[in-house]
Design a protein around this motif. Structure first.
Motif, PDB file in Angstrom:
ATOM      1  N   MET A  34       0.862  -1.179   0.000  1.00  0.00           N
ATOM      2  CA  MET A  34       0.000   0.000   0.000  1.00  0.00           C
ATOM      3  C   MET A  34       0.896   1.225   0.000  1.00  0.00           C
ATOM      4  SD  MET A  34      -3.021  -1.183   2.630  1.00  0.00           S
ATOM      5  CE  MET A  34      -4.325  -0.208   1.840  1.00  0.00           C
ATOM      6  N   ALA A  35       0.416   2.294  -0.586  1.00  0.00           N
ATOM      7  CA  ALA A  35       1.279   3.462  -0.745  1.00  0.00           C
ATOM      8  C   ALA A  35       0.456   4.741  -0.765  1.00  0.00           C
ATOM      9  CB  ALA A  35       2.091   3.359  -2.033  1.00  0.00           C
ATOM     10  N   TRP A  36       1.162   5.825  -0.584  1.00  0.00           N
ATOM     11  CA  TRP A  36       0.574   7.167  -0.719  1.00  0.00           C
ATOM     12  C   TRP A  36       1.341   7.931  -1.801  1.00  0.00           C
ATOM     13  CZ3 TRP A  36      -3.861   8.688   1.518  1.00  0.00           C
ATOM     14  CH2 TRP A  36      -4.311   7.966   2.634  1.00  0.00           C
ATOM     15  N   TYR A  37       0.591   8.629  -2.601  1.00  0.00           N
ATOM     16  CA  TYR A  37       1.134   9.544  -3.600  1.00  0.00           C
ATOM     17  C   TYR A  37       0.464  10.907  -3.383  1.00  0.00           C
ATOM     18  CZ  TYR A  37       3.011   5.590  -6.273  1.00  0.00           C
ATOM     19  OH  TYR A  37       3.715   4.480  -6.679  1.00  0.00           O
ATOM     20  N   ARG A  38       1.028  11.932  -3.993  1.00  0.00           N
ATOM     21  CA  ARG A  38       0.399  13.240  -3.914  1.00  0.00           C
ATOM     22  C   ARG A  38       0.613  14.001  -5.224  1.00  0.00           C
ATOM     23  NH1 ARG A  38       4.346  16.241   0.557  1.00  0.00           N
ATOM     24  NH2 ARG A  38       6.207  16.449  -0.791  1.00  0.00           N
ATOM     25  N   GLN A  39      -0.312  14.919  -5.465  1.00  0.00           N
ATOM     26  CA  GLN A  39      -0.224  15.737  -6.666  1.00  0.00           C
ATOM     27  C   GLN A  39      -0.576  17.172  -6.327  1.00  0.00           C
ATOM     28  OE1 GLN A  39      -2.511  14.319 -10.016  1.00  0.00           O
ATOM     29  NE2 GLN A  39      -1.250  15.474 -11.450  1.00  0.00           N
ATOM     30  N   ALA A  40       0.407  18.042  -6.480  1.00  0.00           N
ATOM     31  CA  ALA A  40       0.200  19.462  -6.240  1.00  0.00           C
ATOM     32  C   ALA A  40      -0.291  20.120  -7.527  1.00  0.00           C
ATOM     33  CB  ALA A  40       1.506  20.105  -5.779  1.00  0.00           C
ATOM     34  N   LYS A  43       1.585  20.156 -11.054  1.00  0.00           N
ATOM     35  CA  LYS A  43       2.722  19.236 -10.977  1.00  0.00           C
ATOM     36  C   LYS A  43       2.274  17.807 -11.217  1.00  0.00           C
ATOM     37  CE  LYS A  43       5.570  22.008  -7.857  1.00  0.00           C
ATOM     38  NZ  LYS A  43       6.373  21.990  -6.596  1.00  0.00           N
ATOM     39  N   GLN A  44       3.251  16.952 -11.529  1.00  0.00           N
ATOM     40  CA  GLN A  44       2.940  15.538 -11.719  1.00  0.00           C
ATOM     41  C   GLN A  44       2.737  14.854 -10.372  1.00  0.00           C
ATOM     42  OE1 GLN A  44       6.147  13.924 -14.112  1.00  0.00           O
ATOM     43  NE2 GLN A  44       5.009  14.306 -15.993  1.00  0.00           N
ATOM     44  N   ARG A  45       2.023  13.751 -10.404  1.00  0.00           N
ATOM     45  CA  ARG A  45       1.827  12.966  -9.191  1.00  0.00           C
ATOM     46  C   ARG A  45       3.170  12.401  -8.759  1.00  0.00           C
ATOM     47  NH1 ARG A  45      -3.207   8.876  -8.890  1.00  0.00           N
ATOM     48  NH2 ARG A  45      -4.130  10.834  -9.626  1.00  0.00           N
ATOM     49  N   GLU A  46       3.461  12.463  -7.461  1.00  0.00           N
ATOM     50  CA  GLU A  46       4.714  11.959  -6.949  1.00  0.00           C
ATOM     51  C   GLU A  46       4.481  10.976  -5.813  1.00  0.00           C
ATOM     52  OE1 GLU A  46       7.215  14.983  -5.247  1.00  0.00           O
ATOM     53  OE2 GLU A  46       5.732  15.583  -3.764  1.00  0.00           O
ATOM     54  N   ASP A  89       3.772  20.919   1.210  1.00  0.00           N
ATOM     55  CA  ASP A  89       3.088  19.628   1.304  1.00  0.00           C
ATOM     56  C   ASP A  89       1.655  19.716   0.784  1.00  0.00           C
ATOM     57  OD1 ASP A  89       4.704  19.177   4.464  1.00  0.00           O
ATOM     58  OD2 ASP A  89       5.249  18.226   2.568  1.00  0.00           O
ATOM     59  N   THR A  90       1.209  20.909   0.457  1.00  0.00           N
ATOM     60  CA  THR A  90      -0.140  21.085  -0.065  1.00  0.00           C
ATOM     61  C   THR A  90      -0.317  20.315  -1.360  1.00  0.00           C
ATOM     62  OG1 THR A  90      -0.416  23.259   0.952  1.00  0.00           O
ATOM     63  CG2 THR A  90      -1.779  22.776  -0.971  1.00  0.00           C
ATOM     64  N   ALA A  91      -1.327  19.447  -1.387  1.00  0.00           N
ATOM     65  CA  ALA A  91      -1.561  18.596  -2.549  1.00  0.00           C
ATOM     66  C   ALA A  91      -2.812  17.760  -2.317  1.00  0.00           C
ATOM     67  CB  ALA A  91      -0.365  17.664  -2.788  1.00  0.00           C
ATOM     68  N   VAL A  92      -3.243  17.086  -3.371  1.00  0.00           N
ATOM     69  CA  VAL A  92      -4.232  16.033  -3.220  1.00  0.00           C
ATOM     70  C   VAL A  92      -3.450  14.741  -2.977  1.00  0.00           C
ATOM     71  CG1 VAL A  92      -6.091  14.724  -4.283  1.00  0.00           C
ATOM     72  CG2 VAL A  92      -5.887  17.187  -4.727  1.00  0.00           C
ATOM     73  N   TYR A  93      -3.786  14.054  -1.915  1.00  0.00           N
ATOM     74  CA  TYR A  93      -3.090  12.823  -1.540  1.00  0.00           C
ATOM     75  C   TYR A  93      -3.932  11.619  -1.966  1.00  0.00           C
ATOM     76  CZ  TYR A  93       0.454  15.353   1.018  1.00  0.00           C
ATOM     77  OH  TYR A  93       1.506  16.173   1.343  1.00  0.00           O
ATOM     78  N   TYR A  94      -3.275  10.691  -2.652  1.00  0.00           N
ATOM     79  CA  TYR A  94      -3.949   9.511  -3.185  1.00  0.00           C
ATOM     80  C   TYR A  94      -3.398   8.239  -2.541  1.00  0.00           C
ATOM     81  CZ  TYR A  94      -5.527  12.586  -6.944  1.00  0.00           C
ATOM     82  OH  TYR A  94      -6.097  13.608  -7.673  1.00  0.00           O
ATOM     83  N   CYS A  95      -4.296   7.345  -2.224  1.00  0.00           N
ATOM     84  CA  CYS A  95      -3.935   6.028  -1.721  1.00  0.00           C
ATOM     85  C   CYS A  95      -3.821   5.064  -2.899  1.00  0.00           C
ATOM     86  CB  CYS A  95      -5.033   5.571  -0.757  1.00  0.00           C
ATOM     87  SG  CYS A  95      -4.875   3.888  -0.163  1.00  0.00           S
ATOM     88  N   ASN A  96      -2.871   4.146  -2.789  1.00  0.00           N
ATOM     89  CA  ASN A  96      -2.644   3.143  -3.829  1.00  0.00           C
ATOM     90  C   ASN A  96      -2.474   1.787  -3.159  1.00  0.00           C
ATOM     91  OD1 ASN A  96      -0.256   1.477  -5.083  1.00  0.00           O
ATOM     92  ND2 ASN A  96      -1.167   2.558  -6.820  1.00  0.00           N
TER      93      ASN A  96
END
Length: 120
Positions: A34-40, A43-46, A89-96
């Motif tokens: 399981m992982a977390w990514y974010r996209q500001a 910017k590209q998702r990181e 750190d402002t971004a949309v955070y996505y779970c994977n």
């Protein structure tokens, strides 16, 4: 079907903390990594952090020492504890999650995202 539902985002001031949660549900034999990514904005998702089924963790350099990923295997839930938050750190955070629906059959799934906004 497999669903990932995130929660815990919000608006905080710099230096404060937030805890994100992501629960996997549906036709699941086993949840692997399981992982977390974010996209500001603009910017590209990181990638932010990963935790394996054996609870081995890894974090991006930009969040090491401030963010901690963990999981509850019984609940198929992953967490991201975020401390000392910064405006960057402002971004949309996505779970994977990489999920086995049946033995030997893997699929990757994403949550809908949760907004984290850090004001200076």
């Amino acid at each position: 079907q497999v669903q990932l539902v995130e929660s815990g985002g919000g608006l905080v001031q710099a230096g404060e903390s937030l805890r994100l949660s992501c629960a996997a549900s549906g036709s699941i034999f086993r949840v692997n990594s399981m992982a977390w990514y974010r996209q500001a904005p603009g910017k590209q998702r990181e990638w932010v952090a990963t935790i394996t089924s054996g609870r081995v963790t890894d974090h991006a350099d930009s969040v090491k020492g401030r963010f901690t990923i963990s999981r509850d295997g019984a609940k198929n839930t992953v967490y991201l504890q975020m401390n000392s938050l910064k405006p960057e750190d402002t971004a949309v955070y996505y779970c994977n999650a990489v999920v086995q629906v049946v033995v030997g059959r893997y699929s990757t799934h994403w949550g809908q995202g949760t907004q984290v906004t850090v004001s200076s």
